[in-house]
Design an enzyme around this catalytic site. Structure first.
Site, mmCIF file in Angstrom:
data_model
loop_
_atom_site.group_PDB
_atom_site.id
_atom_site.type_symbol
_atom_site.label_atom_id
_atom_site.label_comp_id
_atom_site.label_asym_id
_atom_site.label_seq_id
_atom_site.Cartn_x
_atom_site.Cartn_y
_atom_site.Cartn_z
ATOM 1 N N SER A 103 -94.977 15.560 45.860
ATOM 2 C CA SER A 103 -93.825 15.309 45.073
ATOM 3 C C SER A 103 -94.055 14.631 43.812
ATOM 4 C CB SER A 103 -93.245 14.573 46.063
ATOM 5 O OG SER A 103 -91.979 13.786 45.899
ATOM 6 N N GLU A 202 -92.250 23.755 45.309
ATOM 7 C CA GLU A 202 -91.560 23.007 45.749
ATOM 8 C C GLU A 202 -90.556 22.773 45.077
ATOM 9 O OE1 GLU A 202 -91.381 20.187 47.420
ATOM 10 O OE2 GLU A 202 -92.626 19.697 45.806
ATOM 11 N N HIS A 272 -91.583 19.460 51.177
ATOM 12 C CA HIS A 272 -90.909 18.048 51.736
ATOM 13 C C HIS A 272 -90.409 18.277 53.180
ATOM 14 C CE1 HIS A 272 -91.096 16.603 47.873
ATOM 15 N NE2 HIS A 272 -90.467 15.714 47.882
#
Length: 305
Positions: A103, A202, A272
């Protein structure tokens, strides 16, 4: 038993119960987790002000730990990229400390790759993957066990039915992570210049049109033209608007394939989501797709591209 140093480099830790559960699980695995002094510090939305979080990186680099993990992601690392102790981080990596996260951690991983050719690892964060009421996802647990023991040499997954198949690429540079964070680094000295790349992406809570817009930016900047393969992980919690009838990620993938020569492979178990593999960021890899199976292999005998 492995020595793991835990830092909070981005958002403040609010889920203290989840952190406690994760630490209990790691103790039961036989690992020693050393908590940074400011792991629970809070300043505004951040886990401490910029200076505090920079000091945590310095302490982690000097810890001699087998691994450095993050408690959670959030936002905050781009603020401190110019001041990160890159020399100390590179030295710790040379001595065997491996850095793991995802992230917001993408900004750090790509900056370390760009500045010092440091290979980091994209994978779980402590609280999200190990701090839940239920045990960690079996994929995450198995990948972590292999990674922390130093035995991980590759990964694989089943690809989409419309994905290109039956090809082999050798000596590609595997890199990427969160799409929004990667796009935010365009035009900065912290964006790696990767030719012959295998780019993995992602994101979370981004509508399909925003995903396409960020991919368009990567295409217009020339980044996508340098990639041989683009791996798409999970784009989760994707809300739809009133204009999105008939438009979603399948259409985005179609657009991407029409606007890049790279082979676009879907289904990468990364993002996630509970089940998340661990992959090296900045490592040289071989990619083989046969039938509906994709294999990404790395080893210590490859030079860094």
């Amino acid at each position: 038993m492995s020595h793991i140093y835990l830092i909070s480099p981005s958002g403040a830790v609010l889920d203290k119960a989840g952190l406690k559960r994760a630490l209990t699980r790691f103790k039961s695995m036989g690992h020693e987790v050393e908590l940074d002094a400011d792991i629970l510090t809070r300043h505004q939305r951040f886990a401490g002000d910029d200076a505090t979080r920079l000091q945590a990186f310095a302490r982690a680099a000097a810890s001699g730990a087998d691994a450095v993990m993050i408690t959670r992601g959030g936002y905050g690392l781009t603020r401190v990229l110019p001041q990160l102790p890159y020399a100390a981080i590179a030295k710790s990596n040379q001595k065997g400390t491996r850095w793991l996260g995802f992230s917001d951690f993408t900004a750090f991983a790509l900056a370390a790759m760009s500045k010092r050719q440091v290979t980091t690892w994209a994978g779980p964060a402590m609280i999200e993957s190990f701090g839940g009421q239920e045990p960690p996802h079996p994929i995450t647990q198995a990948c972590f066990d292999d990674w922390i023991s130093g035995s991980t040499e590759g990964t694989g997954w089943r690809i989409g039915k419309d994905d290109p198949s039956n090809f082999v690429y050798e000596h590609l540079t595997l890199w990427g992570g969160n799409l929004a964070m990667l796009t935010a680094l365009l035009g900065t000295p912290y964006m790696p210049n990767v030719s012959k790349g295998a780019l993995f992406l992602e994101d979370v809570a981004e509508p399909a049109y925003r995903v396409e817009r960020m991919l368009t930016q990567l295409a217009l900047s020339g980044v996508l033209a340098q990639q041989k393969v683009i791996f798409l992980g999970h784009f989760s919690q994707m809300a739809k608007g009133p204009l999105d009838t008939g438009y979603g990620m399948p259409q985005v993938v179609q657009w991407l394939r029409a606007n890049t020569k790279a082979k676009v492979i879907t289904g990468m178990p990364f993002g996630h989501v509970p089940g998340r593999i661990i992959v090296p960021v900045g490592a040289c890899v071989d990619v083989a797709v046969q039938g509906r199976e994709c294999l990404v292999l790395w080893g210590h005998d490859h030079p860094h591209d």
